[in-house]
Design an enzyme around this catalytic site. Sequence first.
Site, PDB file in Angstrom:
ATOM      1  N   PRO A 128       0.818  -1.222   0.000  1.00 13.75           N
ATOM      2  CA  PRO A 128       0.000   0.000   0.000  1.00 13.75           C
ATOM      3  C   PRO A 128       0.853   1.274   0.000  1.00 13.75           C
ATOM      4  O   PRO A 128       0.517   2.246  -0.676  1.00 13.75           O
ATOM      5  CB  PRO A 128      -0.826  -0.120   1.282  1.00 13.75           C
ATOM      6  CG  PRO A 128      -0.916  -1.601   1.520  1.00 13.75           C
ATOM      7  CD  PRO A 128       0.354  -2.198   1.005  1.00 13.75           C
ATOM      8  N   ILE A 157      -1.858  -7.825  -6.238  1.00 12.69           N
ATOM      9  CA  ILE A 157      -1.111  -9.029  -6.626  1.00 12.69           C
ATOM     10  C   ILE A 157      -1.912  -9.821  -7.672  1.00 12.69           C
ATOM     11  O   ILE A 157      -2.960 -10.404  -7.364  1.00 12.69           O
ATOM     12  CB  ILE A 157      -0.796  -9.900  -5.379  1.00 12.69           C
ATOM     13  CG1 ILE A 157      -0.037  -9.062  -4.340  1.00 12.69           C
ATOM     14  CG2 ILE A 157      -0.020 -11.154  -5.787  1.00 12.69           C
ATOM     15  CD1 ILE A 157       1.234  -8.372  -4.864  1.00 12.69           C
ATOM     16  N   GLU A 362       3.631  -3.101 -13.627  1.00 13.41           N
ATOM     17  CA  GLU A 362       5.050  -3.369 -13.950  1.00 13.41           C
ATOM     18  C   GLU A 362       5.839  -2.080 -14.224  1.00 13.41           C
ATOM     19  O   GLU A 362       6.716  -2.032 -15.087  1.00 13.41           O
ATOM     20  CB  GLU A 362       5.173  -4.382 -15.083  1.00 13.41           C
ATOM     21  CG  GLU A 362       4.699  -5.738 -14.608  1.00 13.41           C
ATOM     22  CD  GLU A 362       5.221  -6.904 -15.394  1.00 13.41           C
ATOM     23  OE1 GLU A 362       6.366  -6.853 -15.864  1.00 13.41           O
ATOM     24  OE2 GLU A 362       4.468  -7.876 -15.518  1.00 13.41           O
TER      25      GLU A 362
HETATM   26  N1  COS Z   1      19.198  -4.272 -13.110  1.00 14.38           N
HETATM   27  C1  COS Z   1      20.062  -4.544 -12.113  1.00 14.38           C
HETATM   28  N2  COS Z   1      20.299  -3.673 -11.085  1.00 14.38           N
HETATM   29  C2  COS Z   1      19.639  -2.507 -11.099  1.00 14.38           C
HETATM   30  C3  COS Z   1      18.698  -2.183 -12.104  1.00 14.38           C
HETATM   31  C4  COS Z   1      18.501  -3.115 -13.150  1.00 14.38           C
HETATM   32  N3  COS Z   1      17.663  -2.876 -14.129  1.00 14.38           N
HETATM   33  N4  COS Z   1      18.183  -0.974 -11.825  1.00 14.38           N
HETATM   34  C5  COS Z   1      18.766  -0.540 -10.694  1.00 14.38           C
HETATM   35  N5  COS Z   1      19.638  -1.478 -10.254  1.00 14.38           N
HETATM   36  C6  COS Z   1      20.524  -1.387  -9.085  1.00 14.38           C
HETATM   37  C7  COS Z   1      21.389  -0.128  -9.160  1.00 14.38           C
HETATM   38  O1  COS Z   1      22.566  -0.364  -9.875  1.00 14.38           O
HETATM   39  C8  COS Z   1      21.653   0.167  -7.702  1.00 14.38           C
HETATM   40  O2  COS Z   1      22.687  -0.691  -7.267  1.00 14.38           O
HETATM   41  P1  COS Z   1      23.653  -0.365  -5.998  1.00 14.38           P
HETATM   42  O3  COS Z   1      22.913  -0.781  -4.791  1.00 14.38           O
HETATM   43  O4  COS Z   1      24.841  -1.249  -6.238  1.00 14.38           O
HETATM   44  O5  COS Z   1      23.954   1.093  -6.041  1.00 14.38           O
HETATM   45  C9  COS Z   1      20.368  -0.286  -7.026  1.00 14.38           C
HETATM   46  O6  COS Z   1      19.738  -1.215  -7.910  1.00 14.38           O
HETATM   47  C10 COS Z   1      19.422   0.855  -6.732  1.00 14.38           C
HETATM   48  O7  COS Z   1      19.120   1.500  -7.942  1.00 14.38           O
HETATM   49  P2  COS Z   1      18.420   2.953  -7.974  1.00 14.38           P
HETATM   50  O8  COS Z   1      19.249   3.901  -7.203  1.00 14.38           O
HETATM   51  O9  COS Z   1      18.138   3.248  -9.409  1.00 14.38           O
HETATM   52  O10 COS Z   1      17.074   2.658  -7.157  1.00 14.38           O
HETATM   53  P3  COS Z   1      15.826   3.584  -6.817  1.00 14.38           P
HETATM   54  O11 COS Z   1      15.415   3.328  -5.437  1.00 14.38           O
HETATM   55  O12 COS Z   1      16.080   5.005  -7.222  1.00 14.38           O
HETATM   56  O13 COS Z   1      14.662   2.941  -7.702  1.00 14.38           O
HETATM   57  C11 COS Z   1      13.285   2.657  -9.631  1.00 14.38           C
HETATM   58  C12 COS Z   1      14.694   2.857  -9.050  1.00 14.38           C
HETATM   59  C13 COS Z   1      12.351   3.823  -9.304  1.00 14.38           C
HETATM   60  C14 COS Z   1      13.489   2.577 -11.139  1.00 14.38           C
HETATM   61  C15 COS Z   1      12.710   1.336  -9.107  1.00 14.38           C
HETATM   62  O14 COS Z   1      12.390   1.422  -7.754  1.00 14.38           O
HETATM   63  C16 COS Z   1      11.503   0.869  -9.878  1.00 14.38           C
HETATM   64  O15 COS Z   1      11.612   0.263 -10.958  1.00 14.38           O
HETATM   65  N6  COS Z   1      10.277   1.136  -9.346  1.00 14.38           N
HETATM   66  C17 COS Z   1       9.069   0.656  -9.975  1.00 14.38           C
HETATM   67  C18 COS Z   1       8.723  -0.667  -9.433  1.00 14.38           C
HETATM   68  C19 COS Z   1       7.669  -1.324 -10.256  1.00 14.38           C
HETATM   69  O16 COS Z   1       7.798  -1.464 -11.463  1.00 14.38           O
HETATM   70  N7  COS Z   1       6.618  -1.744  -9.600  1.00 14.38           N
HETATM   71  C20 COS Z   1       5.550  -2.406 -10.266  1.00 14.38           C
HETATM   72  C21 COS Z   1       5.158  -3.585  -9.471  1.00 14.38           C
HETATM   73  S1  COS Z   1       5.746  -5.036 -10.090  1.00 14.38           S
HETATM   74  S2  COS Z   1       4.153  -5.713 -11.001  1.00 14.38           S
END
Ligand code: COS
Length: 390
Positions: A128, A157, A362
């Site tokens: 949430p 989910i 996603e």
């Molecule tokens: N593959 C592998 N590693 C990745 C990656 C990827 N595509 N994207 C980011 N990482 C790694 C980064 O390299 C970083 O690593 P370190 O810990 O070594 O520094 C770490 O993950 C954190 O990355 P970042 O700083 O970009 O994280 P944020 O918290 O800023 O989040 C977003 C990035 C917003 C892009 C992410 O939280 C996201 O995708 N949110 C959406 C989630 C989503 O799609 N939800 C839908 C539900 S699933 S149905």
Amino acid sequence: MVDFTLTEEQQSMRELAHDFAEKEIRPVAWEYDRDATWPQEIIEKAWELGLMNIHLPTEYGGPGLSYLDGCLIEEELSWGCSGIGTSLGCNGLATAPVALAASDELKREYLGRLTEAPLLASFCLTEPDAGSDVSGMKTTARRVGDKWVINGSKCFITNGGYASWYTVYAKTDKEAGHRGISCFVVPRDAGVVVDKHEDKMGQRASNTATVTFNDVEIPANHLVGEENHGFKVAMMTLDRTRPAVAAMATGVARAAMEFAIDYSKQRTQFGVPIAMHQAIQFMIADMATKVHLSRLATWNSAVLLDQGKRNTIESSHAKRFAADSAMEVCTDAVQVYGGYGFIKDYPVEKLMRDAKILQLYEGTAQIQRLVIARETLLPRRVAQPTAAPA
Ligand code: COS
């Protein structure tokens, strides 16, 4: 060499999926949407035909099809109905983290189950208060002896109400932000509670539930990958599953375009079929371009994965463009139908409702832009996670 020619196997797989969508999904899609019917029978038939679990590796009993193959199938199934397509494709999202990072023992047990019977699994990341901001999750996993004890609640989910096991992300170090998240496999019979089935705007034949873990105990070896490496597993999973969502969006847009074309040839205004009016022709032309480019971006993002390359930005390009395009194409399809498009007796109203979620799940359209902006401004190399010891 750049070549988009499909092999004979890919063409027949695409035909199989199209045939299935036409004969099994389309005839019930609008009725299932109206009544929010769970498509159990369709799931069983699709499983029998091999249209589910398409990426499961052969060593665990799956067909081990490529990401491009998966996109061909997803586009056709969602051309039939993206709600039913979501129910059929969701195992791909739940199993990707396991295939990527779990121990051989865990893969054998849980991936194997899905190939033995038409069972479902769900991916539990969102909470949430933690949607786009994954690190804000509050679910915890505590190590107690040879078990993990999980507490918390996950929302939105897909297939949550029907899953036999769940891939669950939880904080194993509350102070460490994204570096304190781990991923687990949680069997439903460990005590998972399904709280709520959402009554949705679109994709109403898919199940969307809240699942809760109250002191749910799982064996220590149900950790997927290394402790505190779950965030990266989640991100790598989404890189692998967003092409499939883009393919679904292409299927929805194509369906809407086809309905709009047929209608524009039948509907007469000012003495001619409305397809003769340039106002309509330009809308159809824009639809055709969007469908075409969505598919190209989708295939590109999938082929990179099949080549073992990182596809983060291409995956976000495809998901962002195809989902936004699906929404635009469906809105224009309603426009082509005029007032009739707004009425439930006509097919495009459902497609417009279904398309909306493609811009949300996603990773929202805004999160895709965030990923694209970061990857464009500051491209980075990312290490692959290693599997946990068996
Ligand atoms: N593959 C592998 N590693 C990745 C990656 C990827 N595509 N994207 C980011 N990482 C790694 C980064 O390299 C970083 O690593 P370190 O810990 O070594 O520094 C770490 O993950 C954190 O990355 P970042 O700083 O970009 O994280 P944020 O918290 O800023 O989040 C977003 C990035 C917003 C892009 C992410 O939280 C996201 O995708 N949110 C959406 C989630 C989503 O799609 N939800 C839908 C539900 S699933 S149905």
